[in-house]
Scaffold this motif. Structure first.
Motif, mmCIF file in Angstrom:
data_model
loop_
_atom_site.group_PDB
_atom_site.id
_atom_site.type_symbol
_atom_site.label_atom_id
_atom_site.label_comp_id
_atom_site.label_asym_id
_atom_site.label_seq_id
_atom_site.Cartn_x
_atom_site.Cartn_y
_atom_site.Cartn_z
ATOM 1 N N PRO A 31 0.822 -1.217 0.000
ATOM 2 C CA PRO A 31 0.000 0.000 0.000
ATOM 3 C C PRO A 31 0.856 1.267 0.000
ATOM 4 N N SER A 32 0.333 2.313 -0.588
ATOM 5 C CA SER A 32 1.076 3.579 -0.656
ATOM 6 C C SER A 32 1.386 4.115 0.736
ATOM 7 N N ALA A 33 0.523 3.839 1.711
ATOM 8 C CA ALA A 33 0.772 4.311 3.078
ATOM 9 C C ALA A 33 2.065 3.710 3.633
ATOM 10 N N GLU A 34 2.348 2.457 3.301
ATOM 11 C CA GLU A 34 3.588 1.833 3.755
ATOM 12 C C GLU A 34 4.793 2.479 3.070
ATOM 13 N N LEU A 35 4.680 2.728 1.770
ATOM 14 C CA LEU A 35 5.769 3.407 1.051
ATOM 15 C C LEU A 35 6.010 4.798 1.613
ATOM 16 N N ASP A 36 4.924 5.514 1.937
ATOM 17 C CA ASP A 36 5.059 6.847 2.535
ATOM 18 C C ASP A 36 5.811 6.784 3.859
ATOM 19 N N ASP A 49 18.722 4.770 1.019
ATOM 20 C CA ASP A 49 18.144 3.613 0.344
ATOM 21 C C ASP A 49 17.559 2.651 1.370
ATOM 22 N N GLN A 50 16.319 2.232 1.151
ATOM 23 C CA GLN A 50 15.677 1.268 2.035
ATOM 24 C C GLN A 50 14.955 0.224 1.191
ATOM 25 N N GLN A 51 15.103 -1.032 1.549
ATOM 26 C CA GLN A 51 14.443 -2.123 0.836
ATOM 27 C C GLN A 51 13.100 -2.403 1.504
ATOM 28 N N VAL A 52 12.018 -2.304 0.746
ATOM 29 C CA VAL A 52 10.665 -2.523 1.256
ATOM 30 C C VAL A 52 10.290 -4.002 1.167
ATOM 31 N N ARG A 53 10.535 -4.605 0.024
ATOM 32 C CA ARG A 53 10.235 -6.019 -0.210
ATOM 33 C C ARG A 53 11.336 -6.618 -1.082
ATOM 34 N N ASP A 54 11.482 -7.932 -0.982
ATOM 35 C CA ASP A 54 12.287 -8.705 -1.912
ATOM 36 C C ASP A 54 11.486 -9.978 -2.146
ATOM 37 N N ILE A 55 10.975 -10.134 -3.362
ATOM 38 C CA ILE A 55 9.946 -11.125 -3.668
ATOM 39 C C ILE A 55 10.471 -12.155 -4.659
ATOM 40 N N TYR A 164 12.456 8.391 -5.147
ATOM 41 C CA TYR A 164 12.066 7.483 -6.220
ATOM 42 C C TYR A 164 11.810 6.086 -5.699
ATOM 43 N N LEU A 165 10.916 5.423 -6.395
ATOM 44 C CA LEU A 165 10.644 4.017 -6.155
ATOM 45 C C LEU A 165 11.683 3.241 -6.940
#
Length: 195
Positions: A31-36, A49-55, A164-165
């Motif tokens: 969700p965008s809220a998590e990215l925010d 730099d932060q890693q949100v997911r690795d899928i 940036y994403l």
């Protein structure tokens, strides 16, 4: 019949068709809220730099990161980056910058394998002092940049900031998996520091 073979047989609609490269894999939603929250954390804790997911997507992994960079009048020494095995795609969310791309990196120095970014985000690679005959792009919100593995990338100027994403393509699966549970745990406390 073993369970994996049974699962594979269950998804075959027509045995003559090409089969999925990721058998029975679930989709992923961020969700965008998590990215925010990642951008807020970057600003509050002075992170880049932060890693949100690795899928895991079967034959490869896809990493999703959020990057926040502040104002930059001139590049830091040895700030050209290059990744041996991981390609990156940037989608600029806000801000503007000059980004130089090219494969001919001067004064390459191997990044230590112990660095957190090497272990968890973008795998082995090098830094360098500049990109010889690189192409400078003025990037801004809405733009997309594709950086193949082995290509130097170098921010030489950032007006005020750039967010940036980051989509990382990891065909050799050199970075660890990271799911929603690990992401929310990371967001719940201060980020680890150092290499």
């Amino acid at each position: 019949m073993s369970t994996p073979a049974l699962a594979e047989e269950q998804v075959r609609i027509n045995p003559t068709d090409p089969q999925p490269t990721c058998i029975m894999c679930p989709g992923s939603y961020i969700p965008s809220a998590e990215l925010d929250r990642y951008t807020e954390k970057a600003i509050a804790e002075k992170l880049i730099d932060q890693q949100v997911r690795d899928i895991d997507i079967g034959k490869a992994r896809v990493g999703i990161g959020v990057v926040h960079r502040g104002k930059l009048d001139k590049p830091a020494p040895n700030s050209v980056a290059e990744h041996d095995q991981i390609s990156e795609v940037y989608h600029v969310i806000s801000g503007a910058a000059t980004l130089v791309l090219g494969p001919d990196i001067l004064n390459r120095e191997r990044r230590p394998a112990t660095m957190r970014t090497v272990r968890e985000f973008n795998g082995p690679g090098n830094n360098g002092s500049e990109v010889r005959d690189g192409i400078a792009y003025e990037i801004k919100a809405g733009d997309v940049v594709v950086i193949p593995a082995g290509t130097g990338h170098w921010f030489t100027r950032i007006d005020d900031h750039i967010d940036y994403l980051m989509i990382r393509i990891d065909p050799d699966k050199v970075t660890p998996l990271k799911g929603e549970v690990q992401s929310l745990e990371y967001l719940s406390k201060p980020a680890p520091r150092g290499e």
